[in-house]
Motif scaffolding. Structure first.
Motif, PDB file in Angstrom:
ATOM      1  N   GLY A 257      41.745  44.030  51.208  1.00 30.63           N
ATOM      2  CA  GLY A 257      43.126  44.494  51.187  1.00 30.63           C
ATOM      3  C   GLY A 257      44.061  43.587  51.966  1.00 30.63           C
ATOM      4  N   GLN A 258      43.619  43.136  53.120  1.00 27.92           N
ATOM      5  CA  GLN A 258      44.445  42.243  53.934  1.00 27.92           C
ATOM      6  C   GLN A 258      44.708  40.923  53.213  1.00 27.92           C
ATOM      7  OE1 GLN A 258      41.895  42.194  57.335  1.00 27.92           O
ATOM      8  NE2 GLN A 258      42.757  44.058  58.233  1.00 27.92           N
ATOM      9  N   LEU A 259      43.682  40.384  52.570  1.00 23.32           N
ATOM     10  CA  LEU A 259      43.850  39.129  51.840  1.00 23.32           C
ATOM     11  C   LEU A 259      44.757  39.312  50.625  1.00 23.32           C
ATOM     12  CD1 LEU A 259      40.214  37.704  52.009  1.00 23.32           C
ATOM     13  CD2 LEU A 259      42.225  36.868  53.230  1.00 23.32           C
ATOM     14  N   ARG A 260      44.668  40.462  49.984  1.00 25.17           N
ATOM     15  CA  ARG A 260      45.530  40.726  48.832  1.00 25.17           C
ATOM     16  C   ARG A 260      46.987  40.809  49.274  1.00 25.17           C
ATOM     17  NH1 ARG A 260      42.132  42.232  44.540  1.00 25.17           N
ATOM     18  NH2 ARG A 260      43.819  43.112  43.297  1.00 25.17           N
ATOM     19  N   GLN A 261      47.218  41.444  50.406  1.00 23.27           N
ATOM     20  CA  GLN A 261      48.587  41.535  50.916  1.00 23.27           C
ATOM     21  C   GLN A 261      49.139  40.161  51.268  1.00 23.27           C
ATOM     22  OE1 GLN A 261      48.221  45.991  52.873  1.00 23.27           O
ATOM     23  NE2 GLN A 261      49.039  44.364  54.125  1.00 23.27           N
ATOM     24  N   ALA A 262      48.266  39.295  51.772  1.00 23.45           N
ATOM     25  CA  ALA A 262      48.683  37.944  52.152  1.00 23.45           C
ATOM     26  C   ALA A 262      48.733  37.001  50.950  1.00 23.45           C
ATOM     27  CB  ALA A 262      47.728  37.391  53.205  1.00 23.45           C
ATOM     28  N   ARG A 263      48.365  37.514  49.769  1.00 25.09           N
ATOM     29  CA  ARG A 263      48.299  36.709  48.544  1.00 25.09           C
ATOM     30  C   ARG A 263      47.402  35.485  48.732  1.00 25.09           C
ATOM     31  NH1 ARG A 263      51.836  38.738  44.970  1.00 25.09           N
ATOM     32  NH2 ARG A 263      53.597  39.964  45.743  1.00 25.09           N
ATOM     33  N   ASP A 264      46.327  35.694  49.476  1.00 19.10           N
ATOM     34  CA  ASP A 264      45.356  34.640  49.735  1.00 19.10           C
ATOM     35  C   ASP A 264      44.461  34.466  48.511  1.00 19.10           C
ATOM     36  OD1 ASP A 264      42.843  33.352  50.717  1.00 19.10           O
ATOM     37  OD2 ASP A 264      43.842  33.509  52.664  1.00 19.10           O
ATOM     38  N   GLU A 265      44.176  33.233  48.136  1.00 13.10           N
ATOM     39  CA  GLU A 265      43.355  32.986  46.951  1.00 13.10           C
ATOM     40  C   GLU A 265      41.928  33.492  47.123  1.00 13.10           C
ATOM     41  OE1 GLU A 265      42.073  28.360  48.006  1.00 13.10           O
ATOM     42  OE2 GLU A 265      43.501  28.773  46.390  1.00 13.10           O
ATOM     43  N   GLN A 266      41.502  33.704  48.371  1.00 10.52           N
ATOM     44  CA  GLN A 266      40.164  34.238  48.615  1.00 10.52           C
ATOM     45  C   GLN A 266      40.069  35.725  48.293  1.00 10.52           C
ATOM     46  OE1 GLN A 266      38.322  31.276  48.796  1.00 10.52           O
ATOM     47  NE2 GLN A 266      37.089  32.511  50.182  1.00 10.52           N
TER      48      GLN A 266
END
Length: 386
Positions: A296-305
């Motif tokens: 969820g945190q990575l999705r919010q940050a729009r991280d490719e991971q």
């Protein structure tokens, strides 16, 4: 335009306990979703939790949506599936790739509970690999003509419209919005499922169904690379939290029973074997939660991971859900083996999560490829360890 309401865990808990939990048994035993449950989910804004305000949404972020999914999923997997279909599969497809007219027509209707969508991808001979689809489309002047059969479509028996994935004669995959009521479209309910019984699963038949050009979603050829990949990624994220929900509910059930059940003059939970089971489950649930939060945190940050971390969370959490449900039955003993018991229902619901939105085996392959491409030693270092 709706008023944005902040995420409130206590408010959601009250809603789940008063509306969703009472409907769970009906969904499972009667095989239907009560209309009043759908209406309540809509009126509270949950069917459009992630939608922009202009379409009647709450504009909640990925973590808030995940926690909402967990709360609802703990009580009723069928209600959680409704949430996943409307927000993650249908809603995100429209938000990302829909025209202004398509968004205005369908997103507010979903938010108000006036229209439900269904994502028609799977077929009798094609599930995990969309490239094997046989549903076809062809252009005929200013319309498209769709022919084929879709199967295992959640809410397919009551949906007001479908996002249908089809291929042309050259194998080019595209997505179309097909409204119920169009000539040649019919649905047939599929019963006797082990779980998700209140999700109105159906077979959808398209016999030369004519849809106007403006019903094309995104553009021709974008059906797989854009629409399907986006929908399944968002679906996996929702399913990861759903699996966490079942695992947490199983842990709550076994722990409550272990504290109440008396054996040999003391609590069942104080026996070493039961304490070991609960200890393992706590560890697995905490690990699954950490993976869901990271995704969820990575999705919010729009991280490719975020894509691979979502797959990891879905894979691990769904395995954890199955094992936690099995362990709950083990702790409850004969009481857990009874048809209709909470632990028995959780096991049936958990198993489905290892199959939908990409099987566990597919996730293993994706994660394995990621591991091979990301980790390891340089060739000159390998000799030091051999």
């Amino acid at each position: 335009m709706s008023a944005i309401r902040p995420y409130d865990a206590k408010e959601i808990t009250r809603f789940v306990d008063s509306v969703i939990r009472p409907a769970a048994v009906l969904c499972d035993e009667e095989g239907l979703m009560p209309p009043e449950t759908i209406a309540s989910l809509a009126s509270n804004g949950y069917l459009s939790a992630t939608f922009p305000r202009q379409y009647g949404g709450l504009e909640w972020d990925a973590l808030e949506y995940g926690m909402l999914t967990e709360q609802i999923g703990k009580a009723c997997s069928s209600a959680r599936t409704l949430l996943t279909i409307q927000t993650s599969l249908v809603g995100e497809s429209l938000l990302r790739f829909g025209s202004s007219q398509q968004k205005e027509q369908w997103l507010p209707a979903i938010a108000k509970g006036k229209s439900l969508g269904a994502f028609a991808l799977s077929e009798p001979g094609a599930g995990t690999n969309p490239q094997e689809l046989t549903t076809t489309y062809r252009l005929n002047q200013d319309s498209y003509i769709l022919t084929g059969v879709k199967k295992w479509i959640s809410f397919g028996d009551i949906a007001d419209f479908f996002i249908v994935i089809a291929k042309d004669a050259n194998g080019k995959m595209s997505a179309f919005i097909v409204e119920r009521g169009r000539k040649g479209l019919s649905t047939c309910p599929i019963g006797n499922m082990i779980g998700a019984r209140g999700t109105h699963i159906a077979e959808v038949r398209l016999e030369d169904v004519v849809v106007p050009k403006e019903n094309l979603l995104a553009k021709e050829g974008a059906g797989f690379s854009y629409v399907v990949n986006t929908a399944l990624d968002h679906g996996r994220y929702s399913v990861a939290w759903s699996a966490l929900a079942i695992a947490q509910e199983a842990l709550d059930v076994m722990s409550a029973y272990a504290k109440e059940r008396k054996q040999l003059g003391g609590e069942l939970g104080q026996t070493p074997s039961v304490k070991a089971i609960i200890g393992d489950t706590v560890t697995q649930v905490h690990a699954a939660r950490a993976l869901c939060l990271r995704a969820g945190q990575l999705r919010q940050a729009r991280d490719e991971q975020a894509l691979i971390e979502t797959a990891i969370a879905k894979y691990f959490a769904s395995k954890t859900a199955v094992q936690a449900a099995l362990d709950a039955i083990q702790v409850l003993g004969a009481n857990g083996c009874r048809s209709g018991s909470t632990a028995e229902r959780l096991l049936r619901e958990a198993k489905i999560l290892e199959i939908i939105e990409g099987t566990s085996q597919v996730q293993q392959q994706l994660i394995g490829d990621f591991g091979l491409n990301t980790y390891g030693l340089e060739s000159q270092q390998i000799s030091q360890y051999c």
